[in-house]
Design an enzyme around this catalytic site. Structure first.
Site, PDB file in Angstrom:
ATOM      1  N   ASN A  11      42.304  47.059  43.756  1.00 30.24           N
ATOM      2  CA  ASN A  11      43.005  47.136  42.614  1.00 30.24           C
ATOM      3  C   ASN A  11      42.037  47.301  40.896  1.00 30.24           C
ATOM      4  O   ASN A  11      41.940  45.747  41.409  1.00 30.24           O
ATOM      5  CB  ASN A  11      44.357  46.157  42.289  1.00 30.24           C
ATOM      6  CG  ASN A  11      44.609  46.520  40.697  1.00 30.24           C
ATOM      7  OD1 ASN A  11      44.251  47.612  39.755  1.00 30.24           O
ATOM      8  ND2 ASN A  11      45.641  45.699  40.182  1.00 30.24           N
ATOM      9  N   TRP A  12      41.004  48.273  41.064  1.00 29.48           N
ATOM     10  CA  TRP A  12      40.291  47.979  39.797  1.00 29.48           C
ATOM     11  C   TRP A  12      40.527  47.519  38.312  1.00 29.48           C
ATOM     12  O   TRP A  12      39.768  47.498  37.802  1.00 29.48           O
ATOM     13  CB  TRP A  12      39.506  49.332  39.684  1.00 29.48           C
ATOM     14  CG  TRP A  12      38.733  49.909  40.994  1.00 29.48           C
ATOM     15  CD1 TRP A  12      38.659  49.286  42.499  1.00 29.48           C
ATOM     16  CD2 TRP A  12      37.923  50.697  41.035  1.00 29.48           C
ATOM     17  NE1 TRP A  12      37.906  49.625  42.987  1.00 29.48           N
ATOM     18  CE2 TRP A  12      36.779  50.506  42.562  1.00 29.48           C
ATOM     19  CE3 TRP A  12      37.471  51.730  40.163  1.00 29.48           C
ATOM     20  CZ2 TRP A  12      35.951  51.573  43.583  1.00 29.48           C
ATOM     21  CZ3 TRP A  12      36.565  53.233  40.845  1.00 29.48           C
ATOM     22  CH2 TRP A  12      35.874  52.522  42.795  1.00 29.48           C
ATOM     23  N   LYS A  13      42.115  47.964  38.292  1.00 23.91           N
ATOM     24  CA  LYS A  13      42.383  47.262  36.468  1.00 23.91           C
ATOM     25  C   LYS A  13      41.837  48.338  35.692  1.00 23.91           C
ATOM     26  O   LYS A  13      41.940  49.228  36.402  1.00 23.91           O
ATOM     27  CB  LYS A  13      42.654  46.075  37.048  1.00 23.91           C
ATOM     28  CG  LYS A  13      42.651  45.303  37.878  1.00 23.91           C
ATOM     29  CD  LYS A  13      43.117  43.517  37.610  1.00 23.91           C
ATOM     30  CE  LYS A  13      43.589  43.018  38.931  1.00 23.91           C
ATOM     31  NZ  LYS A  13      43.639  41.936  38.260  1.00 23.91           N
ATOM     32  N   HIS A  97      53.010  45.423  38.671  1.00 25.21           N
ATOM     33  CA  HIS A  97      52.178  44.902  38.508  1.00 25.21           C
ATOM     34  C   HIS A  97      52.417  44.027  38.187  1.00 25.21           C
ATOM     35  O   HIS A  97      53.145  44.697  36.558  1.00 25.21           O
ATOM     36  CB  HIS A  97      50.146  45.489  38.630  1.00 25.21           C
ATOM     37  CG  HIS A  97      49.661  45.030  38.541  1.00 25.21           C
ATOM     38  ND1 HIS A  97      49.153  43.666  37.641  1.00 25.21           N
ATOM     39  CD2 HIS A  97      48.808  44.318  39.944  1.00 25.21           C
ATOM     40  CE1 HIS A  97      47.723  42.611  38.050  1.00 25.21           C
ATOM     41  NE2 HIS A  97      48.278  43.224  39.401  1.00 25.21           N
ATOM     42  N   GLU A 167      52.234  38.412  44.954  1.00 22.49           N
ATOM     43  CA  GLU A 167      52.035  38.061  44.251  1.00 22.49           C
ATOM     44  C   GLU A 167      52.114  37.241  43.210  1.00 22.49           C
ATOM     45  O   GLU A 167      52.542  37.606  42.095  1.00 22.49           O
ATOM     46  CB  GLU A 167      50.478  39.210  43.063  1.00 22.49           C
ATOM     47  CG  GLU A 167      49.837  40.538  43.964  1.00 22.49           C
ATOM     48  CD  GLU A 167      49.247  41.271  43.151  1.00 22.49           C
ATOM     49  OE1 GLU A 167      47.935  40.995  43.953  1.00 22.49           O
ATOM     50  OE2 GLU A 167      49.380  41.860  42.154  1.00 22.49           O
ATOM     51  N   GLY A 173      43.149  36.439  39.610  1.00 23.81           N
ATOM     52  CA  GLY A 173      41.622  36.398  38.700  1.00 23.81           C
ATOM     53  C   GLY A 173      41.262  35.176  38.672  1.00 23.81           C
ATOM     54  O   GLY A 173      40.866  35.219  37.419  1.00 23.81           O
ATOM     55  N   SER A 215      43.681  36.286  44.287  1.00 26.03           N
ATOM     56  CA  SER A 215      42.292  35.793  43.875  1.00 26.03           C
ATOM     57  C   SER A 215      41.752  35.534  45.834  1.00 26.03           C
ATOM     58  O   SER A 215      41.317  34.279  46.054  1.00 26.03           O
ATOM     59  CB  SER A 215      42.276  34.404  43.781  1.00 26.03           C
ATOM     60  OG  SER A 215      42.210  34.079  42.761  1.00 26.03           O
ATOM     61  N   GLY A 236      41.637  41.765  43.860  1.00 26.82           N
ATOM     62  CA  GLY A 236      41.458  42.525  41.733  1.00 26.82           C
ATOM     63  C   GLY A 236      40.244  42.628  42.291  1.00 26.82           C
ATOM     64  O   GLY A 236      39.748  43.438  42.666  1.00 26.82           O
TER      65      GLY A 236
HETATM   66  P1  PGA Z   1      42.694  39.132  41.497  1.00 26.80           P
HETATM   67  O1  PGA Z   1      44.141  40.246  41.094  1.00 26.80           O
HETATM   68  O2  PGA Z   1      41.500  39.589  43.287  1.00 26.80           O
HETATM   69  O3  PGA Z   1      41.733  39.206  40.729  1.00 26.80           O
HETATM   70  O4  PGA Z   1      43.383  37.577  41.749  1.00 26.80           O
HETATM   71  C1  PGA Z   1      44.798  40.821  42.069  1.00 26.80           C
HETATM   72  C2  PGA Z   1      45.812  41.525  41.743  1.00 26.80           C
HETATM   73  O5  PGA Z   1      45.694  41.577  40.145  1.00 26.80           O
HETATM   74  O6  PGA Z   1      46.120  42.811  41.773  1.00 26.80           O
END
Ligand code: PGA
Length: 255
Positions: A11-13, A97, A167, A173, A215, A236
């Protein structure tokens, strides 16, 4: 029971900031995951970048989007339909999400989006997760409602088209030290499968992949999948670091 292929979703956001950098990251990941056999990799870039990657012929990769609207066309400023995403190569859509729910997306909107995604022949990666843990276990009830409401309207056959991404918001994050422990992840994946069994049937429920996000990094990827017994990961920040993402995919292939 036959072992399912693992699924690693990147998930590149709202990253990277330029299409040039997006191309570099995609090319590096493509090179690095050659030879992967037992894992499906889904890259979800910002949707404006989808056309750049559409031509990729890789059998390992699929493309996904991070959001969609439930109507097919109309006066909906700023929205994008399943058909538009599909034309540019998306096979998956992340729905619900926590970062979208924080901007006001309700379970009802999630459920409409999930139905639209399935009707369009795409797969929905449905995100659920509690924002905090309490000693009385109220999060169990919270997740139950979130699943029931987000899946409302789905027929049993539709469950072949969904992936549940668990999640816990408090783990997103951060770093691998802050992720959920594999034993707790295992408990939660069983709980989710039990809920789906009660809503549909055990046979159907156990075919729905349950993946973990929050994470997931190189350090914990293998143990989350092997001890945590989930079907994959939603990654992420590390999905934008090719050398780490490649290691995570390789961990999935042996987990
Ligand atoms: P993260 O994000 O791996 O940076 O914790 C996961 C997500 O929000 O899909």
């Amino acid at each position: 029971m036959k072992k399912q292929r693992k699924i690693i979703v990147g998930n590149w956001k709202m990253y990277p900031e330029t299409s040039e950098r997006a191309k570099e990251i995609f090319a590096a990941i493509s090179r690095g995951v050659r030879g992967i056999k037992k894992t499906e990799v889904v890259i979800c870039p910002p949707s404006v970048y989808l056309p750049i990657f559409k031509k990729s012929k890789s059998k390992i990769f699929s493309l996904g989007a991070q959001n969609v609207f439930w109507e097919m066309a109309g006066a909906y400023t700023g929205e994008v339909s399943t058909k538009m995403l599909s034309e540019f190569g998306a096979k998956f859509v992340i729905v619900g999400h926590s970062e979208r729910r924080r901007l006001g997306e309700t379970d009802e909107a999630v459920s409409k989006k999930v139905s639209a995604v399935i009707r369009a022949g795409l797969k929905a990666i449905i995100c659920i997760g509690e924002s905090e843990r309490d000693v009385n276990g109220a999060y169990f009830e919270f997740l139950k409602n979130q699943i029931k409401n987000s899946l409302s309207g789905l027929r049993p056959a539709d469950l072949q088209k969904i992936i549940i991404a668990y999640e816990p918001i408090w783990t997103i994050g951060k770093s691998y030290n802050d992720a959920m422990k594999p034993s707790d992840i295992h408990e939660m994946s069983l709980y989710i499968k039990k809920l789906l069994s009660d809503m549909y049937s055990k046979e159907i429920a156990f075919k729905v992949p349950v993946i973990y996000g929050g994470s997931a990094e190189v350090e914990n990827a293998f143990s989350i999948m092997s001890e945590g017994q989930v079907d994959g990961l939603l990654v992420g920040h590390k999905s934008l670091v090719p050398e780490d993402f490649i290691k995570i995919v390789k961990a999935a292939d042996v987990a």
